[in-house]
Design a protein around this motif. Structure first.
Motif, PDB file in Angstrom:
ATOM      1  N   ILE A 237     -12.044  -2.049  16.017  1.00  0.00           N
ATOM      2  CA  ILE A 237     -13.032  -1.090  15.528  1.00  0.00           C
ATOM      3  C   ILE A 237     -12.891  -1.062  14.006  1.00  0.00           C
ATOM      4  N   GLY A 238     -13.819  -0.432  13.305  1.00  0.00           N
ATOM      5  CA  GLY A 238     -13.773  -0.437  11.854  1.00  0.00           C
ATOM      6  C   GLY A 238     -12.532   0.246  11.294  1.00  0.00           C
ATOM      7  N   LEU A 239     -11.839  -0.434  10.388  1.00  0.00           N
ATOM      8  CA  LEU A 239     -10.651   0.094   9.711  1.00  0.00           C
ATOM      9  C   LEU A 239     -10.817  -0.114   8.211  1.00  0.00           C
ATOM     10  N   LEU A 240     -10.565   0.940   7.438  1.00  0.00           N
ATOM     11  CA  LEU A 240     -10.777   0.881   5.993  1.00  0.00           C
ATOM     12  C   LEU A 240      -9.569   1.438   5.251  1.00  0.00           C
TER      13      LEU A 240
ATOM     14  N   GLN B  65      -2.242  -3.005  10.298  1.00  0.00           N
ATOM     15  CA  GLN B  65      -3.399  -3.122  11.185  1.00  0.00           C
ATOM     16  C   GLN B  65      -4.702  -3.159  10.375  1.00  0.00           C
ATOM     17  N   GLN B  66      -4.767  -2.336   9.336  1.00  0.00           N
ATOM     18  CA  GLN B  66      -5.977  -2.309   8.512  1.00  0.00           C
ATOM     19  C   GLN B  66      -6.130  -3.585   7.679  1.00  0.00           C
ATOM     20  N   VAL B  67      -5.035  -4.064   7.097  1.00  0.00           N
ATOM     21  CA  VAL B  67      -5.116  -5.267   6.248  1.00  0.00           C
ATOM     22  C   VAL B  67      -5.486  -6.494   7.083  1.00  0.00           C
ATOM     23  N   LEU B  68      -5.085  -6.518   8.349  1.00  0.00           N
ATOM     24  CA  LEU B  68      -5.460  -7.639   9.213  1.00  0.00           C
ATOM     25  C   LEU B  68      -6.973  -7.765   9.370  1.00  0.00           C
ATOM     26  N   CYS B  69      -7.689  -6.654   9.152  1.00  0.00           N
ATOM     27  CA  CYS B  69      -9.148  -6.684   9.263  1.00  0.00           C
ATOM     28  C   CYS B  69      -9.822  -7.333   8.058  1.00  0.00           C
ATOM     29  N   GLU B  70      -9.088  -7.542   6.980  1.00  0.00           N
ATOM     30  CA  GLU B  70      -9.685  -8.130   5.791  1.00  0.00           C
ATOM     31  C   GLU B  70     -10.029  -9.599   6.035  1.00  0.00           C
ATOM     32  N   PRO B  71     -11.066 -10.126   5.402  1.00  0.00           N
ATOM     33  CA  PRO B  71     -11.527 -11.497   5.684  1.00  0.00           C
ATOM     34  C   PRO B  71     -10.422 -12.533   5.509  1.00  0.00           C
ATOM     35  N   GLY B  72     -10.266 -13.369   6.526  1.00  0.00           N
ATOM     36  CA  GLY B  72      -9.361 -14.507   6.459  1.00  0.00           C
ATOM     37  C   GLY B  72      -7.916 -14.224   6.785  1.00  0.00           C
TER      38      GLY B  72
ATOM     39  N   LEU C 186     -13.742  -1.053  -1.490  1.00  0.00           N
ATOM     40  CA  LEU C 186     -13.779  -0.712  -0.076  1.00  0.00           C
ATOM     41  C   LEU C 186     -13.149   0.652   0.158  1.00  0.00           C
ATOM     42  N   GLY C 187     -12.072   0.939  -0.581  1.00  0.00           N
ATOM     43  CA  GLY C 187     -11.433   2.243  -0.457  1.00  0.00           C
ATOM     44  C   GLY C 187     -12.328   3.375  -0.946  1.00  0.00           C
ATOM     45  N   GLN C 188     -13.080   3.128  -2.025  1.00  0.00           N
ATOM     46  CA  GLN C 188     -14.018   4.138  -2.509  1.00  0.00           C
ATOM     47  C   GLN C 188     -15.133   4.384  -1.496  1.00  0.00           C
ATOM     48  N   GLU C 189     -15.582   3.303  -0.855  1.00  0.00           N
ATOM     49  CA  GLU C 189     -16.581   3.446   0.197  1.00  0.00           C
ATOM     50  C   GLU C 189     -16.013   4.261   1.364  1.00  0.00           C
TER      51      GLU C 189
ATOM     52  N   GLU D 123       2.435   7.215 -10.031  1.00  0.00           N
ATOM     53  CA  GLU D 123       2.454   7.216  -8.566  1.00  0.00           C
ATOM     54  C   GLU D 123       1.028   7.143  -8.026  1.00  0.00           C
ATOM     55  N   PRO D 124       0.793   6.340  -6.971  1.00  0.00           N
ATOM     56  CA  PRO D 124      -0.554   6.268  -6.391  1.00  0.00           C
ATOM     57  C   PRO D 124      -0.970   7.620  -5.815  1.00  0.00           C
ATOM     58  N   GLU D 125      -2.260   7.767  -5.558  1.00  0.00           N
ATOM     59  CA  GLU D 125      -2.744   8.985  -4.920  1.00  0.00           C
ATOM     60  C   GLU D 125      -2.206   9.082  -3.498  1.00  0.00           C
ATOM     61  N   LYS D 126      -1.995  10.309  -3.039  1.00  0.00           N
ATOM     62  CA  LYS D 126      -1.388  10.534  -1.721  1.00  0.00           C
ATOM     63  C   LYS D 126      -2.231   9.959  -0.595  1.00  0.00           C
ATOM     64  N   LYS D 127      -3.541   9.887  -0.792  1.00  0.00           N
ATOM     65  CA  LYS D 127      -4.418   9.386   0.269  1.00  0.00           C
ATOM     66  C   LYS D 127      -4.153   7.925   0.601  1.00  0.00           C
ATOM     67  N   GLU D 128      -3.473   7.197  -0.291  1.00  0.00           N
ATOM     68  CA  GLU D 128      -3.218   5.780  -0.046  1.00  0.00           C
ATOM     69  C   GLU D 128      -2.179   5.550   1.049  1.00  0.00           C
ATOM     70  N   ALA D 129      -1.541   6.634   1.497  1.00  0.00           N
ATOM     71  CA  ALA D 129      -0.632   6.518   2.633  1.00  0.00           C
ATOM     72  C   ALA D 129      -1.385   6.471   3.957  1.00  0.00           C
ATOM     73  N   TYR D 130      -2.714   6.594   3.931  1.00  0.00           N
ATOM     74  CA  TYR D 130      -3.525   6.704   5.147  1.00  0.00           C
ATOM     75  C   TYR D 130      -4.487   5.528   5.264  1.00  0.00           C
ATOM     76  N   ILE D 131      -5.005   5.354   6.464  1.00  0.00           N
ATOM     77  CA  ILE D 131      -6.143   4.464   6.679  1.00  0.00           C
ATOM     78  C   ILE D 131      -7.235   5.269   7.372  1.00  0.00           C
ATOM     79  N   LEU D 132      -8.471   4.810   7.239  1.00  0.00           N
ATOM     80  CA  LEU D 132      -9.608   5.460   7.891  1.00  0.00           C
ATOM     81  C   LEU D 132     -10.076   4.569   9.036  1.00  0.00           C
ATOM     82  N   MET D 133     -10.166   5.157  10.219  1.00  0.00           N
ATOM     83  CA  MET D 133     -10.546   4.399  11.406  1.00  0.00           C
ATOM     84  C   MET D 133     -11.803   4.988  12.018  1.00  0.00           C
ATOM     85  N   GLU D 134     -12.745   4.112  12.327  1.00  0.00           N
ATOM     86  CA  GLU D 134     -13.941   4.533  13.043  1.00  0.00           C
ATOM     87  C   GLU D 134     -13.540   5.078  14.411  1.00  0.00           C
ATOM     88  N   LEU D 135     -14.148   6.166  14.809  1.00  0.00           N
ATOM     89  CA  LEU D 135     -13.809   6.744  16.109  1.00  0.00           C
ATOM     90  C   LEU D 135     -14.319   5.873  17.244  1.00  0.00           C
ATOM     91  N   ILE D 136     -13.461   5.650  18.218  1.00  0.00           N
ATOM     92  CA  ILE D 136     -13.850   4.983  19.455  1.00  0.00           C
ATOM     93  C   ILE D 136     -14.504   6.027  20.356  1.00  0.00           C
TER      94      ILE D 136
END
Length: 516
Positions: A370-373, A331-338, A380-383, A429-442
């Motif tokens: 809504i915004g997904l990061l 769902q988050q990757v679908l928000c990326e341009p194109g 973008l992940g650092q932001e 191994e990647p950081e554990k936070k990479e298992a998550y996405i950040l979503m703007e609250l509706i």
């Protein structure tokens, strides 16, 4: 699309006698019509039922935004079918960091990768549900509808949602338009027709027909101790009565002992433990109402069984690929341009029954987002990390899970991320936070209340409410025939004080919309 429709003041006033009569009529209707759940700790076989959590009145919802969400479902169906068919995309997104830091998604992706070259059934069946909330970002009453998530597995409550709408229409008729307490309630055209039970069963029947064996059955894979059994049983009854199709129910633990796959034909066979001398039954469709959460796989045996079923010739609802397509990371990757344009507008994508799509269709779909990061180490992940730690009140942190109760909200996000950073990691191994996405609250509109009745209780509580609209879809693809249809809606209403939902535990009520 934005709607300036002002929601009416809700609920309208009624006398104590009218209130008591609505509780009596709704509870008896629910019990009489199978709008029910099993009580907690029910015996087997069950000997009692309780009304499902319900609302005394339907909840107002803007007509234009309801129509928009319903109209988009065939496009969403096509989008997720095309994602499931794009193995390279699934490998890139789900086979990357997510599979390395999320044990459950990693097992699912590696299992699918292990068996996908052995698959003998190209046809896939999806029973989807796209979930939305009303969004009022400025508090001005100008509302939009924003997608919460897209479910590709075990999209429940279709049957009970139909019963909820039928109950509210019954109350409308039985009480002279709800005692004429509201002009909105007096207009029968404000109660939308809704038949997800019929439509989802028809979708399962389409899969059964595509399989091509009139003697085969539909297998429901269910959880142990399922309380939402009546929602599932109504689908079984509809399959039998409307389509002449038998269904059987088994848990993963049952199937570990019973399921057989013929070595040459790859047909999935299930012997009857009650009729050991009868021939085993061939399975045409595997319909999962389980298998979406780690607790459904308490041991390696369940994963072995899942791979056995995936290798069979039965049509899966969903396949492992289609389940992966429903992950939050997708769902988050679908928000990326194109990315969305590539899936919906590229002439190289397979025809999955959505017809020729235009940029206007893509734009309408994107308006519901809504915004997904990402939570990776890209720019973008650092932001996203900075926003999550400095303005957490605007966000929800989401893991790759279905079924509710897994998200981290607002001020709980920064300390949770700190705890993730402390968890040990293997080299590389990647950081554990990479298992998550950040979503703007509706931000749902304020000032809407309703009377909610918990399952099994004989009183209602008035609550400031939030309603989540689910739109069902049915998708059959990968073979000669394509089915791509909307399949009705679900409205779940809960008190605003709760971030999470949950019908079985009484937080959310099964509701129906009153279009205004």
């Amino acid at each position: 699309m934005s709607s300036s429709t002002a929601l009416p003041e809700w609920p309208p006033a009624m006398t104590p006698e009218q209130h008591a009569q609505l509780i009596l009529l709704s509870s008896t209707y629910a019990l009489s019509h199978g709008f029910t759940l099993l009580p907690p700790n029910s015996s087997q076989p069950p000997t009692s039922a309780i009304p499902a959590p319900l609302s005394l009145l339907p909840t107002p919802f803007p007509r234009g935004l309801y129509d928009l969400a319903v109209s988009l479902q065939p496009i969403y169906n096509a989008l997720y079918a095309r994602i499931a068919l794009d193995w390279e995309f699934l490998d890139r997104v789900m086979g990357g960091s997510v599979s390395k830091v999320d044990t459950f998604q990693g097992e699912l992706w590696r299992g699918w990768r292990q068996v996908r070259d052995e698959l003998v059934q190209p046809i896939q069946l999806g029973v989807f549900r796209s979930d939305y909330l009303l969004h009022d970002s400025e508090g001005t009453g100008g509302m939009e509808v924003k997608q919460v998530e897209f479910n590709t597995i075990a999209a429940s409550f279709g049957a009970l949602s139909q019963r909820a709408g039928e109950m509210h229409r019954y109350l409308h008729k039985a009480t002279n338009s709800y005692y004429s307490i509201s002009p909105e309630l007096s207009n029968a055209s404000n109660f939308p027709a809704n038949q997800p039970l019929k439509n989802i069963a028809t979708g399962l029947a389409e899969g059964w027909k595509a399989y091509g064996n009139d003697e085969a059955v539909v297998l429901f894979v269910v959880q142990d101790g399922e309380r939402n059994v009546f929602d599932q049983k109504w689908l079984e009854y509809e399959l039998l009565e409307a389509h002449g199709i038998q269904a059987i129910r088994h848990t993963f633990s049952d199937l570990a002992n019973l399921a057989q796959v013929d070595r040459s034909s790859k047909t999935l066979l299930l012997p009857s433990p009650l009729e050991p001398d009868s021939p085993p039954r061939e399975v045409a469709v595997i319909y999962y109402r389980s298998a979406y959460t780690p607790t459904d796989y308490p041991s390696s045996s369940e994963w072995t069984t899942r791979l056995l079923l995936e290798r069979s010739r039965a049509i899966k609802c969903p396949s492992m690929a289609l389940q992966l397509a429903g992950a939050k990371k997708i769902q988050q990757v679908l928000c990326e341009p194109g990315v969305l344009e590539d899936f919906l507008l590229s002439p190289d994508r397979p025809d999955v029954g959505a017809g020729p799509l235009t940029q206007a269709d893509v734009d309408r779909l994107r308006q519901t987002w809504i915004g997904l990061l990402p939570m990776d180490n890209s720019l973008l992940g650092q932001e996203a990390y900075t926003l999550a730690t400095t303005h957490p009140e605007r966000y929800v942190l989401k893991p790759q899970r279905e079924g509710g109760g897994n998200n981290i909200y607002r001020e709980n996000i920064p300390p949770y991320l700190k705890e993730l950073e402390k968890e040990p990691r293997q080299a590389g191994e990647p950081e554990k936070k990479e298992a998550y996405i950040l979503m703007e609250l509706i931000e749902p509109p304020k000032g809407v209340s309703n009377w909610l009745v918990r399952g099994g209780e004989n009183k209602a509580r008035k609550a400031d409410v939030v309603s989540e609209l689910g739109v069902y879809g049915v998708m059959l693809f990968g073979g000669d025939d394509v089915v791509n249809n909307g399949a009705g809606t679900l409205l779940r209403t809960k008190g605003r004080e709760s971030d999470e939902g949950g019908v079985a535990i009484g937080i959310s009520s099964i509701d129906s919309p009153l279009l205004v």
